[in-house]
Write an enzyme that holds these catalytic residues in place. Structure first.
Site, PDB file in Angstrom:
ATOM      1  N   ALA A  49       4.533   4.108   2.827  1.00 18.12           N
ATOM      2  CA  ALA A  49       4.029   2.879   2.214  1.00 18.12           C
ATOM      3  C   ALA A  49       4.234   1.729   3.194  1.00 18.12           C
ATOM      4  CB  ALA A  49       4.771   2.595   0.909  1.00 18.12           C
ATOM      5  N   LYS A  50       3.655   0.607   2.909  1.00 21.74           N
ATOM      6  CA  LYS A  50       3.876  -0.590   3.728  1.00 21.74           C
ATOM      7  C   LYS A  50       3.458  -1.799   2.922  1.00 21.74           C
ATOM      8  CE  LYS A  50       5.111  -1.413   8.094  1.00 21.74           C
ATOM      9  NZ  LYS A  50       5.922  -0.535   8.964  1.00 21.74           N
ATOM     10  N   GLY A  51       4.098  -2.917   3.224  1.00 21.32           N
ATOM     11  CA  GLY A  51       3.722  -4.163   2.561  1.00 21.32           C
ATOM     12  C   GLY A  51       3.584  -5.262   3.582  1.00 21.32           C
TER      13      GLY A  51
ATOM     14  N   VAL B  95       0.856  -1.191   0.000  1.00 20.83           N
ATOM     15  CA  VAL B  95       0.000   0.000   0.000  1.00 20.83           C
ATOM     16  C   VAL B  95       0.888   1.236   0.000  1.00 20.83           C
ATOM     17  CG1 VAL B  95      -1.693   1.335   1.333  1.00 20.83           C
ATOM     18  CG2 VAL B  95      -1.866  -1.163   1.259  1.00 20.83           C
TER      19      VAL B  95
END
Ligand code: GLU
Length: 416
Positions: A103-105, A58
């Site tokens: 962001a992050k995953g 995201v």
């Protein structure tokens, strides 16, 4: 139903916006992520079975720079966790004033249940799946809960193999041998320690002899325990997923860390002179400083009233629910928020990326000096905002980030 961490983030942002007197129109765009990717990854396990894993990346905001944030490997990962963590990265990077968005995953997987071979194959397939969305100028992943430098090295290698040349700047938190920065592994814990000491200085107090309880013995919790122990604090309680240990005399931190470092050891197997406690008992134990350094939503309206610590330093992301935060506030507990307290990791990620892009190799003192300067300045600026708006440190932190984000939005004209 589990508390929705994205809702929690929105409540904190709205609170700061209202203290600042902002109109909803001004920050509406920040309520939504810019881009969300969901991937399904079929993986052949060692025994020949096929499992399909769900993964995400995201990008909440690229207002102030490329997306930046870790990749979480955990069995409970859902889209709302990743969405919230991505948004918190946007605010965190703005607070420490580094040129990144957020962001992050994540992958819904328990990495402890995978063999090294399975973990490597899963990481490489996940990298290929998110490949069009990441890159040194687009979005730069890093370690988070359940991932580490080895996972980052595989991401770098997979991305580079696809490009046909080495791309160190695509990911941070790599091993030193493949473009990692000295000091990155310790950076989050070092940052938490810098912030803890500065918090006490603001109160005209000393870290020496302070009784500290730390929830979580992963990278952040264990390194924070070590630095605080070296600074003269008395660590009276620590815990991991298997439970906690408590000793009024203080825990032998070097010995615990030495034990945990060996393979996949958990505290439940550690022997010594202490009392065993649960994770909830740790949060409620009699201490001066409580450091949640595990997962989100640990301090809720159910236990906030029972917390005895006068100071909470949030080393984890999102450990406190908004309802709990209000209770702690009414009890005059000083809460130093996650988006300031644990920003040391992304700060040294930034320093790693800068070195990668410029072909530089800084020594550890240079990295640590820069980290100390950036963290101390961010603390002071959050404190000034808390004074300016007559609010707590969390609202002050969100206000500082909002000011910087909205200034960028206004100059770029993205809300037009
Ligand atoms: N996962 C860490 C965090 O939540 C580090 C992120 C990064 O270095 O990009 O801040």
């Amino acid at each position: 139903m589990r508390n929705n961490p994205y809702e929690n983030f929105l409540k904190f942002m709205h609170k700061a916006a209202s203290i600042m007197g902002l109109e909803p129109n001004e920050y509406l765009a920040l309520e939504y992520p810019e881009r969300e990717l969901k991937v399904y990854i079929p993986l052949k396990m060692d025994d020949g079975r096929i499992n399909v894993f769900e993964g995400y990346r995201v990008q909440h905001s690229t207002l102030r720079g490329p997306g930046k944030g870790g990749i979480r490997y955990h069995q409970n990962v859902e889209i709302n966790d990743i969405r919230a963590l991505a948004a918190m990265m946007t605010f965190k990077c703005a607070i420490v004033n580094i040129p990144y968005g957020g962001a992050k995953g994540g992958l819904t997987v328990n990495p402890r249940e995978l063999s090294m071979g399975e973990l490597e194959r899963l990481t490489r397939k996940y990298t290929t799946a998110i490949m069009p969305f990441i890159g040194p100028e687009k979005d730069i992943p890093a370690p988070d809960v359940g991932s580490n430098s080895q996972v980052m090295d595989w991401i770098m290698d997979t991305y580079s193999a696809n490009k046909g040349y080495p791309v160190y700047g695509v990911v941070t938190g790599k091993d030193i041998d493949v473009g990692g920065s000295l000091g990155r592994n310790e950076a989050t814990g070092r940052g938490v320690t810098i912030i803890a000491i500065r918090t006490l200085q603001t109160l005209n107090q000393d870290i020496k002899g302070k009784r500290v309880a730390i929830q979580g013995m992963g990278n952040v919790g264990s390194i924070t325990a070590n630095f605080l122990h070296q600074s003269g604090a008395k660590i009276i309680a620590v815990s991991d997923v298997s439970g906690g240990i408590y000793s009024e005399k203080g825990i032998d931190i070097p010995d615990v860390l030495n034990y945990l470092d060996k393979g996949r050891n958990l505290l439940e197997g550690y022997k010594g002179d202490f009392v065993r406690i649960t994770n909830s008992e740790l949060l409620e134990c009699d201490c001066d400083i409580l450091i949640p350094a595990a997962l989100e939503n640990q301090i809720t309206e159910k236990n906030a009233d029972k917390i005895k610590a006068g100071i909470i330093i949030e080393a984890a992301n999102g450990p406190t629910s908004e309802e709990a935060d209000a209770i702690l506030n009414s009890k005059n507990v000083l809460v130093v928020p996650d988006i300031l307290a644990n920003a040391g990791g992304v700060v040294v990620s930034y320093l790693e990326w800068v070195q990668n892009l410029q072909g530089l190799l800084w020594d550890e003192d240079e990295v640590n000096d820069r980290l100390r300067k950036i963290m101390s300045k961010a603390f002071d600026e959050v404190y000034q905002n808390a004074m300016e708006y007559k609010c707590n440190m969390r609202n002050g932190a969100y206000a500082l980030a909002l000011k910087r984000l909205l200034a960028a939005a206004q100059k770029r004209g993205v809300h037009a």
